[in-house]
Design a protein around this motif. Structure first.
Motif, PDB file in Angstrom:
ATOM      1  N   TYR A 133     -46.980 -53.582 -29.783  1.00  0.00           N
ATOM      2  CA  TYR A 133     -47.240 -52.479 -30.710  1.00  0.00           C
ATOM      3  C   TYR A 133     -48.703 -52.477 -31.151  1.00  0.00           C
ATOM      4  O   TYR A 133     -49.349 -51.435 -31.222  1.00  0.00           O
ATOM      5  CB  TYR A 133     -46.319 -52.562 -31.934  1.00  0.00           C
ATOM      6  N   GLU A 134     -49.218 -53.660 -31.421  1.00  0.00           N
ATOM      7  CA  GLU A 134     -50.607 -53.757 -31.893  1.00  0.00           C
ATOM      8  C   GLU A 134     -51.591 -53.232 -30.851  1.00  0.00           C
ATOM      9  O   GLU A 134     -52.542 -52.525 -31.182  1.00  0.00           O
ATOM     10  CB  GLU A 134     -50.928 -55.217 -32.255  1.00  0.00           C
ATOM     11  N   ILE A 135     -51.341 -53.556 -29.584  1.00  0.00           N
ATOM     12  CA  ILE A 135     -52.204 -53.069 -28.495  1.00  0.00           C
ATOM     13  C   ILE A 135     -52.150 -51.540 -28.434  1.00  0.00           C
ATOM     14  O   ILE A 135     -53.171 -50.853 -28.355  1.00  0.00           O
ATOM     15  CB  ILE A 135     -51.787 -53.696 -27.137  1.00  0.00           C
ATOM     16  N   LEU A 136     -50.921 -51.008 -28.481  1.00  0.00           N
ATOM     17  CA  LEU A 136     -50.732 -49.548 -28.427  1.00  0.00           C
ATOM     18  C   LEU A 136     -51.352 -48.878 -29.658  1.00  0.00           C
ATOM     19  O   LEU A 136     -52.024 -47.849 -29.547  1.00  0.00           O
ATOM     20  CB  LEU A 136     -49.234 -49.224 -28.355  1.00  0.00           C
ATOM     21  N   ALA A 137     -51.151 -49.479 -30.823  1.00  0.00           N
ATOM     22  CA  ALA A 137     -51.669 -48.909 -32.069  1.00  0.00           C
ATOM     23  C   ALA A 137     -53.191 -48.828 -32.045  1.00  0.00           C
ATOM     24  O   ALA A 137     -53.778 -47.827 -32.474  1.00  0.00           O
ATOM     25  CB  ALA A 137     -51.200 -49.737 -33.259  1.00  0.00           C
ATOM     26  N   ARG A 138     -53.821 -49.870 -31.541  1.00  0.00           N
ATOM     27  CA  ARG A 138     -55.294 -49.877 -31.463  1.00  0.00           C
ATOM     28  C   ARG A 138     -55.781 -48.675 -30.631  1.00  0.00           C
ATOM     29  O   ARG A 138     -56.714 -47.977 -31.009  1.00  0.00           O
ATOM     30  CB  ARG A 138     -55.761 -51.192 -30.820  1.00  0.00           C
ATOM     31  N   GLN A 139     -55.101 -48.439 -29.498  1.00  0.00           N
ATOM     32  CA  GLN A 139     -55.477 -47.314 -28.619  1.00  0.00           C
ATOM     33  C   GLN A 139     -55.222 -45.977 -29.316  1.00  0.00           C
ATOM     34  O   GLN A 139     -56.057 -45.071 -29.276  1.00  0.00           O
ATOM     35  CB  GLN A 139     -54.673 -47.391 -27.315  1.00  0.00           C
ATOM     36  N   ALA A 140     -54.061 -45.867 -29.959  1.00  0.00           N
ATOM     37  CA  ALA A 140     -53.692 -44.612 -30.632  1.00  0.00           C
ATOM     38  C   ALA A 140     -54.643 -44.303 -31.784  1.00  0.00           C
ATOM     39  O   ALA A 140     -55.051 -43.149 -31.983  1.00  0.00           O
ATOM     40  CB  ALA A 140     -52.258 -44.685 -31.133  1.00  0.00           C
TER      41      ALA A 140
END
Length: 199
Positions: free
Chosen positions: A44-51
């Motif tokens: 989630y953290e990886i995806l959140a950073r991108q989003a």
């Protein structure tokens, strides 16, 4: 300014998920709630950073969901939580967010969320929706009751369309949330414009 919150669900998305987020961010909703609850914290953290980066490029608010630790670690300023998780947060954690939302399903939920420092809530589900198959919507009378019970903005959730939005807004709701249509509409730009227009 838009009164629409888009909620993500990558499982409904028929294209590259980050491309869909970019299209939504470009369409300038009030915010995009990144609700990918089935991921691990690190995923989630990886995806959140991108989003967050994509949304920032279009000056659209990216509201993280469920993963308080990831939100704190990323120094995110916006977080949305189920009420059960909101209750577990310390006051210091809650105060770390300038935008704090909670999902509410009753007047009691709404009052508790407000007391715990939420800056807005979502109330649902209002109309029957595919996401809650077989469950009847709580209706606009329920929504109006929630809106009257709190002084913070209420966003209606569940089965919202350009055709029923006007009815929803008459209850005193600040805005609406969309998930399935946000993930599947052919042209986010024109769909959000259509949904924004009936005031």
């Amino acid at each position: 300014m838009s009164d629409i919150l888009c909620i993500t669900n990558r499982k409904l998305c028929g294209e590259d998920f980050l491309s869909r987020i970019e299209k939504l961010a470009k369409a300038k909703p009030q915010g995009i709630i990144l609700r990918e609850k089935d991921l691990s914290k690190s995923q989630y953290e990886i995806l959140a950073r991108q989003a967050i980066d994509i949304c920032a490029a279009y000056d659209t608010s990216c509201i993280l969901h469920t993963f308080t630790d990831a939100a704190l670690s990323l120094k995110a300023k916006s977080l949305h939580l189920p009420l059960s998780l909101l209750k577990q947060m310390t006051e210091k954690e809650r105060k770390a967010f300038s935008i704090l939302g909670a999902s509410c399903h009753s007047v009691t939920d709404a009052l508790l969320a407000e007391r715990l420092g939420c800056t807005y809530i979502t109330a649902g589900h209002i109309f029957a929706t595919e996401c809650k198959k077989g469950l009847p919507g709580r209706g606009v009378a329920f929504l109006e009751e929630v809106c009257k019970s709190v002084s913070i903005p209420v966003y209606a959730l569940g089965g919202i369309t350009p055709e029923n939005k006007k009815e929803v807004m008459k209850t005193g709701a600040k805005g609406v949330c969309i998930m399935s249509s946000a993930m599947t509409c052919a042209e986010p730009d024109s769909y959000l414009a259509k949904l924004d227009s009936p005031k």
